[in-house]
Design an enzyme around this catalytic site. Sequence first.
Site, PDB file in Angstrom:
ATOM      1  N   THR A  74       0.139  -8.310  -3.655  1.00  0.00           N
ATOM      2  CA  THR A  74       0.079  -8.816  -5.035  1.00  0.00           C
ATOM      3  C   THR A  74       0.999  -7.994  -5.931  1.00  0.00           C
ATOM      4  O   THR A  74       1.688  -8.528  -6.805  1.00  0.00           O
ATOM      5  CB  THR A  74      -1.367  -8.757  -5.558  1.00  0.00           C
ATOM      6  OG1 THR A  74      -2.188  -9.519  -4.676  1.00  0.00           O
ATOM      7  CG2 THR A  74      -1.485  -9.324  -6.951  1.00  0.00           C
ATOM      8  N   ALA A  75       1.031  -6.674  -5.710  1.00  0.00           N
ATOM      9  CA  ALA A  75       1.866  -5.823  -6.567  1.00  0.00           C
ATOM     10  C   ALA A  75       3.341  -6.166  -6.393  1.00  0.00           C
ATOM     11  O   ALA A  75       4.044  -6.444  -7.374  1.00  0.00           O
ATOM     12  CB  ALA A  75       1.604  -4.355  -6.254  1.00  0.00           C
TER      13      ALA A  75
ATOM     14  N   GLY B 293       5.130  -6.288  -0.207  1.00  0.00           N
ATOM     15  CA  GLY B 293       5.009  -7.644  -0.745  1.00  0.00           C
ATOM     16  C   GLY B 293       3.564  -8.107  -0.842  1.00  0.00           C
ATOM     17  O   GLY B 293       3.252  -9.237  -0.497  1.00  0.00           O
TER      18      GLY B 293
ATOM     19  N   GLU C 122     -14.556  -3.452 -12.597  1.00  0.00           N
ATOM     20  CA  GLU C 122     -14.200  -4.264 -13.768  1.00  0.00           C
ATOM     21  C   GLU C 122     -12.906  -5.047 -13.520  1.00  0.00           C
ATOM     22  O   GLU C 122     -12.248  -5.458 -14.465  1.00  0.00           O
ATOM     23  CB  GLU C 122     -14.091  -3.380 -15.012  1.00  0.00           C
ATOM     24  CG  GLU C 122     -15.445  -2.941 -15.565  1.00  0.00           C
ATOM     25  CD  GLU C 122     -16.154  -4.028 -16.403  1.00  0.00           C
ATOM     26  OE1 GLU C 122     -15.554  -5.088 -16.644  1.00  0.00           O
ATOM     27  OE2 GLU C 122     -17.304  -3.794 -16.800  1.00  0.00           O
TER      28      GLU C 122
ATOM     29  N   LYS D  77     -13.219 -17.599 -15.176  1.00  0.00           N
ATOM     30  CA  LYS D  77     -14.152 -16.468 -15.278  1.00  0.00           C
ATOM     31  C   LYS D  77     -14.353 -16.090 -16.745  1.00  0.00           C
ATOM     32  O   LYS D  77     -13.373 -15.845 -17.451  1.00  0.00           O
ATOM     33  CB  LYS D  77     -13.559 -15.294 -14.487  1.00  0.00           C
ATOM     34  CG  LYS D  77     -14.276 -13.969 -14.683  1.00  0.00           C
ATOM     35  CD  LYS D  77     -13.599 -12.831 -13.933  1.00  0.00           C
ATOM     36  CE  LYS D  77     -14.238 -11.497 -14.247  1.00  0.00           C
ATOM     37  NZ  LYS D  77     -13.511 -10.347 -13.695  1.00  0.00           N
TER      38      LYS D  77
ATOM     39  N   ILE E 242      -5.217  -5.699 -10.882  1.00  0.00           N
ATOM     40  CA  ILE E 242      -4.114  -6.656 -11.058  1.00  0.00           C
ATOM     41  C   ILE E 242      -3.571  -6.524 -12.480  1.00  0.00           C
ATOM     42  O   ILE E 242      -2.349  -6.561 -12.704  1.00  0.00           O
ATOM     43  CB  ILE E 242      -4.576  -8.099 -10.740  1.00  0.00           C
ATOM     44  CG1 ILE E 242      -4.950  -8.196  -9.246  1.00  0.00           C
ATOM     45  CG2 ILE E 242      -3.486  -9.114 -11.078  1.00  0.00           C
ATOM     46  CD1 ILE E 242      -5.544  -9.527  -8.822  1.00  0.00           C
TER      47      ILE E 242
ATOM     48  N   THR F 229      -9.752  -4.468 -12.671  1.00  0.00           N
ATOM     49  CA  THR F 229      -8.644  -4.039 -13.527  1.00  0.00           C
ATOM     50  C   THR F 229      -7.322  -3.827 -12.790  1.00  0.00           C
ATOM     51  O   THR F 229      -6.294  -3.629 -13.440  1.00  0.00           O
ATOM     52  CB  THR F 229      -9.024  -2.729 -14.238  1.00  0.00           C
ATOM     53  OG1 THR F 229      -9.688  -1.872 -13.313  1.00  0.00           O
ATOM     54  CG2 THR F 229      -9.899  -2.989 -15.430  1.00  0.00           C
TER      55      THR F 229
HETATM   56  P1  FAD Z   1      -1.131  -4.220  -0.456  1.00  0.00           P
HETATM   57  O1  FAD Z   1      -1.803  -5.533  -0.616  1.00  0.00           O
HETATM   58  O2  FAD Z   1      -1.709  -3.261   0.533  1.00  0.00           O
HETATM   59  O3  FAD Z   1       0.369  -4.524  -0.072  1.00  0.00           O
HETATM   60  C1  FAD Z   1       1.210  -3.554   0.498  1.00  0.00           C
HETATM   61  C2  FAD Z   1       2.483  -4.203   0.964  1.00  0.00           C
HETATM   62  O4  FAD Z   1       3.348  -3.205   1.461  1.00  0.00           O
HETATM   63  C3  FAD Z   1       2.297  -5.216   2.078  1.00  0.00           C
HETATM   64  O5  FAD Z   1       3.180  -6.313   1.890  1.00  0.00           O
HETATM   65  C4  FAD Z   1       2.722  -4.454   3.321  1.00  0.00           C
HETATM   66  O6  FAD Z   1       3.195  -5.289   4.328  1.00  0.00           O
HETATM   67  C5  FAD Z   1       3.837  -3.597   2.709  1.00  0.00           C
HETATM   68  N1  FAD Z   1       4.149  -2.413   3.492  1.00  0.00           N
HETATM   69  C6  FAD Z   1       3.405  -1.288   3.662  1.00  0.00           C
HETATM   70  N2  FAD Z   1       4.038  -0.415   4.473  1.00  0.00           N
HETATM   71  C7  FAD Z   1       5.221  -0.989   4.809  1.00  0.00           C
HETATM   72  C8  FAD Z   1       6.309  -0.612   5.633  1.00  0.00           C
HETATM   73  N3  FAD Z   1       6.324   0.540   6.296  1.00  0.00           N
HETATM   74  N4  FAD Z   1       7.341  -1.476   5.760  1.00  0.00           N
HETATM   75  C9  FAD Z   1       7.362  -2.667   5.098  1.00  0.00           C
HETATM   76  N5  FAD Z   1       6.359  -3.076   4.320  1.00  0.00           N
HETATM   77  C10 FAD Z   1       5.295  -2.253   4.183  1.00  0.00           C
HETATM   78  N6  FAD Z   1      -7.983  -5.890  -8.108  1.00  0.00           N
HETATM   79  C11 FAD Z   1      -8.327  -6.739  -9.088  1.00  0.00           C
HETATM   80  O7  FAD Z   1      -7.583  -6.880 -10.061  1.00  0.00           O
HETATM   81  N7  FAD Z   1      -9.486  -7.448  -8.992  1.00  0.00           N
HETATM   82  C12 FAD Z   1     -10.363  -7.291  -7.990  1.00  0.00           C
HETATM   83  O8  FAD Z   1     -11.373  -7.971  -7.946  1.00  0.00           O
HETATM   84  C13 FAD Z   1     -10.057  -6.336  -6.995  1.00  0.00           C
HETATM   85  N8  FAD Z   1     -10.899  -6.109  -5.957  1.00  0.00           N
HETATM   86  C14 FAD Z   1     -10.576  -5.142  -5.031  1.00  0.00           C
HETATM   87  C15 FAD Z   1     -11.506  -4.807  -4.049  1.00  0.00           C
HETATM   88  C16 FAD Z   1     -11.224  -3.787  -3.149  1.00  0.00           C
HETATM   89  C17 FAD Z   1     -12.228  -3.387  -2.129  1.00  0.00           C
HETATM   90  C18 FAD Z   1      -9.965  -3.133  -3.201  1.00  0.00           C
HETATM   91  C19 FAD Z   1      -9.624  -2.057  -2.217  1.00  0.00           C
HETATM   92  C20 FAD Z   1      -9.047  -3.476  -4.163  1.00  0.00           C
HETATM   93  C21 FAD Z   1      -9.346  -4.462  -5.096  1.00  0.00           C
HETATM   94  N9  FAD Z   1      -8.459  -4.785  -6.103  1.00  0.00           N
HETATM   95  C22 FAD Z   1      -8.809  -5.660  -7.081  1.00  0.00           C
HETATM   96  C23 FAD Z   1      -7.113  -4.214  -6.109  1.00  0.00           C
HETATM   97  C24 FAD Z   1      -6.122  -5.237  -5.555  1.00  0.00           C
HETATM   98  O9  FAD Z   1      -6.517  -5.634  -4.257  1.00  0.00           O
HETATM   99  C25 FAD Z   1      -4.731  -4.632  -5.502  1.00  0.00           C
HETATM  100  O10 FAD Z   1      -4.406  -4.059  -6.740  1.00  0.00           O
HETATM  101  C26 FAD Z   1      -3.703  -5.698  -5.201  1.00  0.00           C
HETATM  102  O11 FAD Z   1      -4.050  -6.441  -4.081  1.00  0.00           O
HETATM  103  C27 FAD Z   1      -2.350  -5.074  -4.989  1.00  0.00           C
HETATM  104  O12 FAD Z   1      -2.243  -4.450  -3.754  1.00  0.00           O
HETATM  105  P2  FAD Z   1      -0.826  -3.883  -3.329  1.00  0.00           P
HETATM  106  O13 FAD Z   1       0.144  -4.988  -3.407  1.00  0.00           O
HETATM  107  O14 FAD Z   1      -0.563  -2.673  -4.143  1.00  0.00           O
HETATM  108  O15 FAD Z   1      -1.039  -3.395  -1.843  1.00  0.00           O
END
Ligand code: FAD
Length: 499
Positions: A19-20, A17, A340, A82, A344, A342
């Site tokens: 952003t993805a 849960g 860049e 932005k 999100i 990208t």
């Molecule tokens: P996460 O935020 O890691 O979420 C994972 C989820 O899975 C969490 O809810 C966690 O609790 C859950 N989970 C994991 N394991 C388990 C388990 N065993 N049981 C239950 N739940 C579990 N994107 C942009 O578009 N613009 C930006 O400026 C940008 N800057 C970034 C800077 C950095 C340094 C990084 C690393 C990334 C950046 N990104 C950026 C990418 C962006 O942060 C991600 O694409 C976005 O936050 C989505 O992350 P996610 O939801 O895939 O993963």
Amino acid sequence: MASSHGKPVRKVVIAGGGTAGWTVAAALAKNLGSMLAIELVESDAIGTVGVGESTIPTARRFHEILGLSEADFVRATGASFKLGISFENWAREGERYFHSFGSTGRSTWMADFQHIWLEAQALGVAGPIGDYSLETQAALAGKFRTGGNVPLNYAYHLDATAYGLFLRDFATKFGAVRTEGRITEVRRDGLSGDIAALVLDSGAVIEGDLFIDCTGFHGLLIEEALETGFEDWTHWLSTDRALAVQTAATGPARPYTRAIAHDAGWQWQIPLQRRVGNGLVYASAHLSDDAALERLAQRLEGEMLTQPRLIRFRTGTRRKAWNRNCIAMGLSSGFVEPLESTSIHLIMIAVTRLMQLFPFNGVTEALADRYNALSRAELEGIRDFIILHYHLNGREGEPFWDACRALELPDTLAARIELFRESATAFQASDELFRVDSWVQVMLGQGLAPEGYHKLGQMIGRDRLRQSLAELERGIGQQVAALPTHQQFLDQYTALVAA
Ligand code: FAD
């Protein structure tokens, strides 16, 4: 490959849960909620990556598809606006260029604007290319407004945690079910090998037909369970760590992200309504974590509001985003570093693509192949665009940057650079995100000087060139003068939406 023996997809389970996860849940619940049951499992104890605060304009289109109000979004996420990214010290220390979201100058059916501008420059009747971009000029003047008669193309800076909660409220309002708990087992069907259920630490078993892996970098379903494989791109993009910290705002919010190069990577500054997101991206082979922390601390402009957080990452992609009855979205599908902004966008386009190719009658290989081919084409275009920034640098004598210049490039990028160098020709392929304007701004900004260009400018002639460029510049100047400052606009806008 037939999902659970080709059975229709009636229930979608989203693991994770961040952003993805919530973006996917919001889009599916709003648009396909009448056909599907949607359940999302997340663990507060594990938390999210906590970064990802700078977007590109496609976010607006995605919000429109969801029917999300901009005012509600801006209020809930502390968002600011932005117009592009200011790249500082990339070509050389002390130099700066702007990658704006707008179009630069006026292109014709025969030749894009850069050809005309190059001729005008050779004749001494043109200013820097950014003089002919409304968004660049508005950004540098700190001006912004939505609506009205000045058509600015813009995106947002947002608070990642607040955005997740905002999407969560939206998704649950449209029927998505949230389950809190840690996934301890990914149970597979003994016959088909597909994922059958997620088992939680409470012992609860969550069954589903289609599973979306949004569990972040480790890819609990796509990698740990299905062993899909990872294609490593660190030989092209060698930064592998980031330190992120939030600071108090010290002045008016700039309507752009700053990406400032340092000797082993770059630093971001993302101004929100009331605070600034900061981060230092670096290659651990060239800078230690301690030195990175010291560097970041020295460069911060405001008081620290959070403790700096170290994030390790690896650039590359899953061999398949869609494998069996599991689709990885967000960080679990792979990661190209955030230069860049990208990622999100990639989540939004991934769930849009899924809705277009949705396997209502059961997962088939043909649907998965199509999805994977489209995703890969787009991702490779983004990858090439990011490598471009690193490769075309003029920071000689710094080992990290020297290595970037010496890179053996992907063939696709090498051909693109050669084409521009020879003839100033840039293009956007059909599956690509970045427009001609983007490629041109970055290639010129990074110091790539074309050896030739189209003769249209020569046919237009010096006097008409000078006159039309001067008119263009004057028009932009007048439009920018009529805009409020970004901060004034933000203050008015937020007061209005709070009322
Ligand atoms: P996460 O935020 O890691 O979420 C994972 C989820 O899975 C969490 O809810 C966690 O609790 C859950 N989970 C994991 N394991 C388990 C388990 N065993 N049981 C239950 N739940 C579990 N994107 C942009 O578009 N613009 C930006 O400026 C940008 N800057 C970034 C800077 C950095 C340094 C990084 C690393 C990334 C950046 N990104 C950026 C990418 C962006 O942060 C991600 O694409 C976005 O936050 C989505 O992350 P996610 O939801 O895939 O993963």
